[in-house]
Design a protein around this motif. Structure first.
Motif, PDB file in Angstrom:
ATOM      1  N   SER A   1       0.856  -1.045  -0.404  1.00 17.96           N
ATOM      2  CA  SER A   1      -0.041   0.208  -0.198  1.00 17.96           C
ATOM      3  C   SER A   1       0.646   1.266  -0.271  1.00 17.96           C
ATOM      4  CB  SER A   1      -1.169   0.087   1.285  1.00 17.96           C
ATOM      5  OG  SER A   1      -0.274  -0.370   2.372  1.00 17.96           O
ATOM      6  N   TYR A   2       0.309   2.216  -0.511  1.00 14.80           N
ATOM      7  CA  TYR A   2       0.576   3.445  -0.450  1.00 14.80           C
ATOM      8  C   TYR A   2       0.710   4.565  -0.354  1.00 14.80           C
ATOM      9  CZ  TYR A   2       0.132   3.974  -5.245  1.00 14.80           C
ATOM     10  OH  TYR A   2      -0.809   4.027  -6.445  1.00 14.80           O
ATOM     11  N   LYS A   3       0.672   6.072  -0.066  1.00 14.41           N
ATOM     12  CA  LYS A   3      -0.184   7.502  -0.526  1.00 14.41           C
ATOM     13  C   LYS A   3       0.980   8.788  -1.279  1.00 14.41           C
ATOM     14  CE  LYS A   3      -3.147   6.891   3.274  1.00 14.41           C
ATOM     15  NZ  LYS A   3      -3.202   7.505   4.750  1.00 14.41           N
ATOM     16  N   LEU A   4       1.234   9.141  -2.076  1.00 14.33           N
ATOM     17  CA  LEU A   4       2.049  10.260  -3.022  1.00 14.33           C
ATOM     18  C   LEU A   4       1.656  11.630  -1.237  1.00 14.33           C
ATOM     19  CD1 LEU A   4       1.100   8.937  -6.176  1.00 14.33           C
ATOM     20  CD2 LEU A   4       3.235   9.192  -4.902  1.00 14.33           C
ATOM     21  N   ALA A   5       2.289  12.653  -1.711  1.00 13.86           N
ATOM     22  CA  ALA A   5       1.932  13.810  -1.136  1.00 13.86           C
ATOM     23  C   ALA A   5       3.089  15.096  -2.527  1.00 13.86           C
ATOM     24  CB  ALA A   5       2.544  13.505  -0.249  1.00 13.86           C
ATOM     25  N   ALA A   6       2.226  15.522  -2.777  1.00 18.94           N
ATOM     26  CA  ALA A   6       3.226  16.584  -3.572  1.00 18.94           C
ATOM     27  C   ALA A   6       2.917  17.893  -2.485  1.00 18.94           C
ATOM     28  CB  ALA A   6       2.290  17.510  -4.535  1.00 18.94           C
ATOM     29  N   ASP A   7       5.011  18.099  -2.542  1.00 21.31           N
ATOM     30  CA  ASP A   7       5.239  19.534  -2.006  1.00 21.31           C
ATOM     31  C   ASP A   7       4.558  20.923  -2.899  1.00 21.31           C
ATOM     32  OD1 ASP A   7       5.548  21.640  -0.697  1.00 21.31           O
ATOM     33  OD2 ASP A   7       8.000  20.221  -0.442  1.00 21.31           O
ATOM     34  N   ILE A   8       3.745  21.768  -2.332  1.00 22.70           N
ATOM     35  CA  ILE A   8       3.703  22.920  -3.647  1.00 22.70           C
ATOM     36  C   ILE A   8       3.901  23.888  -2.988  1.00 22.70           C
ATOM     37  CG2 ILE A   8       2.336  21.784  -5.121  1.00 22.70           C
ATOM     38  CD1 ILE A   8      -0.220  23.403  -3.198  1.00 22.70           C
ATOM     39  N   SER A   9       4.724  24.059  -1.858  1.00 26.94           N
ATOM     40  CA  SER A   9       5.360  25.190  -1.043  1.00 26.94           C
ATOM     41  C   SER A   9       5.860  26.372  -1.796  1.00 26.94           C
ATOM     42  CB  SER A   9       6.185  24.689   0.059  1.00 26.94           C
ATOM     43  OG  SER A   9       5.610  23.867   0.920  1.00 26.94           O
ATOM     44  N   PRO A  10       5.629  27.638  -1.784  1.00 26.12           N
ATOM     45  CA  PRO A  10       6.247  28.485  -1.967  1.00 26.12           C
ATOM     46  C   PRO A  10       8.469  28.351  -2.284  1.00 26.12           C
ATOM     47  CG  PRO A  10       4.665  29.200  -0.958  1.00 26.12           C
ATOM     48  CD  PRO A  10       5.128  28.151  -1.064  1.00 26.12           C
ATOM     49  N   GLY A  11       8.898  29.095  -2.664  1.00 24.05           N
ATOM     50  CA  GLY A  11      10.085  28.614  -2.786  1.00 24.05           C
ATOM     51  C   GLY A  11      10.983  27.864  -3.227  1.00 24.05           C
ATOM     52  N   GLY A  12      10.198  26.372  -3.427  1.00 24.52           N
ATOM     53  CA  GLY A  12      10.966  25.429  -3.640  1.00 24.52           C
ATOM     54  C   GLY A  12      11.481  24.329  -2.696  1.00 24.52           C
ATOM     55  N   PRO A  13      11.923  23.749  -2.221  1.00 23.68           N
ATOM     56  CA  PRO A  13      12.248  22.395  -2.051  1.00 23.68           C
ATOM     57  C   PRO A  13      13.360  23.363  -0.721  1.00 23.68           C
ATOM     58  CG  PRO A  13      12.392  20.939  -3.621  1.00 23.68           C
ATOM     59  CD  PRO A  13      11.640  22.647  -4.081  1.00 23.68           C
ATOM     60  N   PRO A  14      13.874  23.221   0.613  1.00 27.59           N
ATOM     61  CA  PRO A  14      15.013  23.610   1.440  1.00 27.59           C
ATOM     62  C   PRO A  14      16.593  22.657   0.657  1.00 27.59           C
ATOM     63  CG  PRO A  14      13.684  22.940   2.708  1.00 27.59           C
ATOM     64  CD  PRO A  14      12.621  22.309   1.444  1.00 27.59           C
ATOM     65  N   THR A  15      17.217  23.557   0.685  1.00 25.72           N
ATOM     66  CA  THR A  15      18.762  22.741   0.547  1.00 25.72           C
ATOM     67  C   THR A  15      19.850  22.035   1.730  1.00 25.72           C
ATOM     68  OG1 THR A  15      19.636  25.192   0.562  1.00 25.72           O
ATOM     69  CG2 THR A  15      18.790  24.534  -2.341  1.00 25.72           C
ATOM     70  N   ASP A  16      18.880  22.770   3.295  1.00 32.72           N
ATOM     71  CA  ASP A  16      19.853  22.301   3.269  1.00 32.72           C
ATOM     72  C   ASP A  16      19.033  20.921   4.226  1.00 32.72           C
ATOM     73  OD1 ASP A  16      20.930  22.344   6.848  1.00 32.72           O
ATOM     74  OD2 ASP A  16      19.108  22.310   7.715  1.00 32.72           O
ATOM     75  N   PRO A  17      19.910  19.911   4.848  1.00 34.76           N
ATOM     76  CA  PRO A  17      19.044  19.017   5.008  1.00 34.76           C
ATOM     77  C   PRO A  17      18.154  18.730   6.078  1.00 34.76           C
ATOM     78  CG  PRO A  17      21.727  18.542   4.557  1.00 34.76           C
ATOM     79  CD  PRO A  17      21.529  19.898   4.645  1.00 34.76           C
ATOM     80  N   ARG A  18      18.667  19.375   7.243  1.00 35.05           N
ATOM     81  CA  ARG A  18      18.069  19.166   8.105  1.00 35.05           C
ATOM     82  C   ARG A  18      16.443  19.824   8.052  1.00 35.05           C
ATOM     83  NH1 ARG A  18      16.273  22.935  12.330  1.00 35.05           N
ATOM     84  NH2 ARG A  18      17.732  24.515  11.832  1.00 35.05           N
ATOM     85  N   ARG A  19      16.187  21.042   7.275  1.00 38.24           N
ATOM     86  CA  ARG A  19      15.422  21.708   7.014  1.00 38.24           C
ATOM     87  C   ARG A  19      14.392  20.947   6.236  1.00 38.24           C
ATOM     88  NH1 ARG A  19      15.713  26.799   4.741  1.00 38.24           N
ATOM     89  NH2 ARG A  19      13.308  26.585   4.924  1.00 38.24           N
ATOM     90  N   LEU A  20      15.009  20.136   4.716  1.00 47.00           N
ATOM     91  CA  LEU A  20      14.783  19.496   4.300  1.00 47.00           C
ATOM     92  C   LEU A  20      14.103  18.318   5.197  1.00 47.00           C
ATOM     93  CD1 LEU A  20      13.636  18.505   1.242  1.00 47.00           C
ATOM     94  CD2 LEU A  20      15.914  17.460   1.241  1.00 47.00           C
ATOM     95  N   ARG A  21      14.646  17.351   5.782  1.00 45.56           N
ATOM     96  CA  ARG A  21      14.398  16.474   6.540  1.00 45.56           C
ATOM     97  C   ARG A  21      12.413  16.829   7.203  1.00 45.56           C
ATOM     98  NH1 ARG A  21      19.101  15.076   7.712  1.00 45.56           N
ATOM     99  NH2 ARG A  21      18.917  16.524  10.193  1.00 45.56           N
ATOM    100  N   GLN A  22      12.637  18.436   7.703  1.00 46.85           N
ATOM    101  CA  GLN A  22      11.627  18.643   8.407  1.00 46.85           C
ATOM    102  C   GLN A  22      10.650  19.090   7.812  1.00 46.85           C
ATOM    103  OE1 GLN A  22      12.979  22.308   9.744  1.00 46.85           O
ATOM    104  NE2 GLN A  22      14.065  21.160  12.109  1.00 46.85           N
ATOM    105  N   ARG A  23      10.972  19.725   5.880  1.00 41.47           N
ATOM    106  CA  ARG A  23       9.611  19.722   5.010  1.00 41.47           C
ATOM    107  C   ARG A  23       9.144  18.279   4.970  1.00 41.47           C
ATOM    108  NH1 ARG A  23       9.044  23.393   0.882  1.00 41.47           N
ATOM    109  NH2 ARG A  23       9.850  24.530   2.095  1.00 41.47           N
TER     110      ARG A  23
END
Length: 181
Positions: free
Chosen positions: A122-144
């Motif tokens: 089983s699975y689910k999908l999630a699209a990130d449409i946050s403004p500004g794009g994905p964080p480049t900082d690995p810690r912030r990306l993990r949080q996102r």
């Protein structure tokens, strides 16, 4: 998470691979002379995915009995990243490994795993449409990505849904042909 049993046992971990359907689309797009031709190719690809249902399941080249299982998401200009949450495939300690790739210049987001015949999950999908794009900082990306998990939902192109318990949103399922044993 995955176990090797006995001497000489094969590792049963799924691994990312190139999806034959996406490779064929990329090759066709590379030879398209005009944007109109590219648009026609993309429309045909999405119509086929909708007709077949997702994930797309294909024979894996050179791997008898294995299947290339391609999870898809149709993005739009605001889509910054797409996350797959799949039982047995997603490493919850490293969600970046379950991010779909975007086919450059298209609305096609994809992730293909090589799985054994008869596999199911089983699975689910999630699209990130946050403004500004994905964080480049690995810690912030993990949080996102952890925050994005809350918004995961069933695959809109998959007719196989499963009911979730305990107030969770429904998800999607896949069943590969063949014998898992």
């Amino acid at each position: 998470m995955y176990v090797l049993v006995g001497p000489g046992a094969q590792d049963s971990r799924p691994f990312r691979t190139a999806g034959p359907c996406v490779e064929r689309l990329a090759a066709r797009l590379a030879t398209a002379a005009t944007e109109a031709q590219r648009g026609t190719l993309l429309a045909a690809f999405w119509a086929d995915a909708e007709r077949r249902g997702t994930p797309l399941i294909e024979e894996a080249a050179g791997k008898s009995g294995d299947r290339a299982v391609t999870f898809l998401w149709r993005g739009h200009r605001a889509t910054g990243q797409v996350l797959l949450l799949a039982d047995g495939l997603t490493d919850h300690d490293d969600l970046t490994g379950s991010l779909l790739d975007r086919l450059p210049g298209t609305d096609v987001w994809h992730l293909t795993y090589l799985l054994r015949a008869g596999s199911r999950g089983s699975y689910k999908l999630a699209a990130d449409i946050s403004p500004g794009g994905p964080p480049t900082d690995p810690r912030r990306l993990r949080q996102r990505l952890r925050a994005l998990c809350v918004f995961a939902d069933a695959d809109p192109l998959n007719r196989r849904t499963i009911e979730a318990g305990w107030g969770a949103e429904d998800g999607s399922s896949y069943v590969l042909p063949g014998d898992a044993g």
